[in-house]
Design a protein around this motif. Sequence first.
Motif, PDB file in Angstrom:
ATOM      1  N   ILE A   1       2.575 -22.374  28.889  1.00 54.26           N
ATOM      2  CA  ILE A   1       3.330 -23.593  28.531  1.00 54.26           C
ATOM      3  C   ILE A   1       2.508 -24.981  29.407  1.00 54.26           C
ATOM      4  O   ILE A   1       2.701 -25.098  30.536  1.00 54.26           O
ATOM      5  CB  ILE A   1       4.852 -23.503  28.689  1.00 54.26           C
TER       6      ILE A   1
ATOM      7  N   VAL B   1       3.063 -28.569  30.274  1.00 52.96           N
ATOM      8  CA  VAL B   1       4.006 -29.633  30.577  1.00 52.96           C
ATOM      9  C   VAL B   1       3.474 -30.942  30.463  1.00 52.96           C
ATOM     10  O   VAL B   1       4.178 -31.816  30.619  1.00 52.96           O
ATOM     11  CB  VAL B   1       5.175 -29.218  31.425  1.00 52.96           C
TER      12      VAL B   1
ATOM     13  N   ASN C   1       1.968 -26.844  23.922  1.00 55.27           N
ATOM     14  CA  ASN C   1       2.605 -28.064  24.544  1.00 55.27           C
ATOM     15  C   ASN C   1       4.111 -28.217  24.733  1.00 55.27           C
ATOM     16  O   ASN C   1       4.665 -28.340  23.592  1.00 55.27           O
ATOM     17  CB  ASN C   1       1.718 -29.392  23.950  1.00 55.27           C
ATOM     18  N   HIS C   2       4.644 -28.336  25.872  1.00 55.20           N
ATOM     19  CA  HIS C   2       5.946 -28.640  25.971  1.00 55.20           C
ATOM     20  C   HIS C   2       6.207 -29.967  26.863  1.00 55.20           C
ATOM     21  O   HIS C   2       6.373 -29.686  28.062  1.00 55.20           O
ATOM     22  CB  HIS C   2       6.745 -27.512  26.292  1.00 55.20           C
TER      23      HIS C   2
ATOM     24  N   GLN D   1      10.170 -34.385  27.496  1.00 54.72           N
ATOM     25  CA  GLN D   1      10.800 -33.810  26.437  1.00 54.72           C
ATOM     26  C   GLN D   1      11.313 -32.197  26.838  1.00 54.72           C
ATOM     27  O   GLN D   1      12.047 -31.686  25.923  1.00 54.72           O
ATOM     28  CB  GLN D   1      10.303 -33.859  25.188  1.00 54.72           C
ATOM     29  N   PHE D   2      11.109 -32.003  28.188  1.00 55.78           N
ATOM     30  CA  PHE D   2      11.337 -30.531  28.230  1.00 55.78           C
ATOM     31  C   PHE D   2      12.795 -29.867  28.181  1.00 55.78           C
ATOM     32  O   PHE D   2      13.565 -30.309  28.876  1.00 55.78           O
ATOM     33  CB  PHE D   2      10.754 -30.457  29.736  1.00 55.78           C
ATOM     34  N   ASP D   3      12.830 -28.718  27.552  1.00 52.23           N
ATOM     35  CA  ASP D   3      14.029 -28.037  27.338  1.00 52.23           C
ATOM     36  C   ASP D   3      14.046 -26.817  27.456  1.00 52.23           C
ATOM     37  O   ASP D   3      13.250 -26.009  26.722  1.00 52.23           O
ATOM     38  CB  ASP D   3      14.480 -28.447  25.441  1.00 52.23           C
TER      39      ASP D   3
ATOM     40  N   GLN E   1      13.973 -23.843  24.959  1.00 48.85           N
ATOM     41  CA  GLN E   1      12.957 -23.738  23.750  1.00 48.85           C
ATOM     42  C   GLN E   1      11.930 -22.879  24.426  1.00 48.85           C
ATOM     43  O   GLN E   1      10.911 -22.730  23.579  1.00 48.85           O
ATOM     44  CB  GLN E   1      12.590 -25.021  23.541  1.00 48.85           C
ATOM     45  N   LEU E   2      11.814 -22.473  25.761  1.00 48.80           N
ATOM     46  CA  LEU E   2      10.791 -21.552  26.264  1.00 48.80           C
ATOM     47  C   LEU E   2      11.114 -20.129  25.384  1.00 48.80           C
ATOM     48  O   LEU E   2      12.195 -19.728  25.209  1.00 48.80           O
ATOM     49  CB  LEU E   2      10.932 -21.388  27.699  1.00 48.80           C
TER      50      LEU E   2
ATOM     51  N   ALA F   1       9.400 -28.680  35.867  1.00 53.75           N
ATOM     52  CA  ALA F   1       9.765 -27.869  34.737  1.00 53.75           C
ATOM     53  C   ALA F   1      10.309 -26.531  35.025  1.00 53.75           C
ATOM     54  O   ALA F   1      11.174 -26.107  34.626  1.00 53.75           O
ATOM     55  CB  ALA F   1       8.393 -27.702  33.651  1.00 53.75           C
TER      56      ALA F   1
END
Length: 92
Positions: A36, A38, A54-55, A59-61, A64-65, A84
């Motif tokens: 991932i 970030v 891309n996360h 906007q990292f949540d 959603q991983l 993150a």
Amino acid sequence: MSLSSLLSALKGGVSAAAISHEELVAAISAGTFHIIDVREPNEYAGGHLPSAVNHPLSQFDPSQLPKDKPVVLVCQAGGRSAKALQAAHSAG
């Protein structure tokens, strides 16, 4: 750190493991985890690791991983991936 040690750390550990370039290349080839990235979309578009998704940190949540394999968080210098990681640990 050997590839098997790296994978053990990724599967069971909650701490961040630092790995060498060669170890990362071997692990990417093995396909045993998700990468991932970030960084922001414009940085990602400029080049990224093979198979990285891309996360952006902005906007990292953590929810959603992906959950089916261990996750490796990457960025340019380590600061954003550390943030993150902290957010993911806080979220459980």
